[in-house]
Design a protein around this motif. Structure first.
Motif: not given
Length: 271
Positions: A15-19, A26-40
């Protein structure tokens, strides 16, 4: 209408912050989840994702993520990556058709699940290469080692191979791949469209592809997808495991000792 395939995505996270040190929610895990949900595959209704976030025993769950209906929190009894991963595996408990892993500081191309699920029509496990970038987004290289962020499999494969070895700190992915390679399960390793077309060419310009073939087990096959870049992007930063090994002689010694264990156990460093 066909029901979407259920995919459990295990994300080990501190649960580390992006910076580091930044005043941001915003956490790294937020970005990971977002990329996964953006799957075609998700957008087209072919896959439905649930995220199993493995955390340390004493971790504080962020308020912004605590109430998400698509997240299962899996608290480890320890403070280790293996503990977080195994907590996620235990929480998944055969509830999904397929299982994937995603490091919280990595992310997927929108086509990742499309290619992976299609390959699983003929294979029992899919891995893939990654595009490595630094914290400024600068492309560093293509990494052909099959890190867990590019692993996708039926739940039956994860059940057969099992949990991660808690005695491993740095190379638990190699150890898991060793059991996979010796299991006889059919494995596909996806490489980008610009990868060398032959094994001989790969030996010259991208030898890690040949390492996957040599050390991945007898049932492994390579398959090129049509994308020009890898399907997974991997963030390289000072807090990553490999960076810590490179910077600290004590960690480098631990890494070498684990490699020695793997060589004794499998006769190779599994890829």
């Amino acid at each position: 209408m066909l029901q979407p395939l259920s995919v459990g995505v295990i994300i080990p996270s501190r649960l580390q912050h992006v910076a580091a040190g930044a005043q941001t929610d915003r956490y790294f895990v937020d970005r990971a989840i977002t990329s996964a949900l953006d799957q075609i595959a998700v957008a087209e209704g072919r896959a439905r994702l649930t995220f199993i976030i493995g955390i340390d025993a004493d971790a504080d769950i962020p308020v912004s993520l605590a109430e998400r209906s698509d997240v299962i929190w899996a608290r480890s009894e320890t403070r280790s990556q293996a503990g977080a991963l195994n907590a996620g595996i235990d929480a998944a408990a055969d509830r999904f058709d397929y299982m994937a892993f995603l490091e919280d500081d990595d992310w997927w191309d929108r086509n990742y699940l499309t290619w992976g699920l299609n390959a699983l029509k003929r294979y029992d496990f899919v891995s893939t290469t990654q595009l490595e970038v630094d914290e400024n987004g600068t492309i560093m290289r293509i990494n052909d080692f099959p890190t867990p962020s590019g692993w996708l499999m039926p739940s039956s494969t994860l059940r057969q191979v099992g949990r991660f070895d808690p005695t491993m700190r740095w190379h638990l992915d190699n150890e898991w791949l060793g059991r996979l390679g010796d299991s006889g399960l059919k494995r596909c390793h996806l490489i980008d469209a610009l990868a060398p077309a032959t094994f001989a060419m790969a030996e010259q310009v991208r030898p890690w592809i040949t390492n996957v073939v040599r050390f991945g087990g007898a049932s492994l096959e390579l398959q090129r997808h049509t994308m020009l870049a890898p399907l997974v992007t991997r963030l390289v930063h000072a807090r990553s495991g490999m960076a810590r090994i490179a910077a600290d002689p004590a960690f480098a010694e631990q890494s070498a000792a684990e490699y020695a264990v793997l060589t004794r156990r499998y006769g190779r460093i599994p890829w």
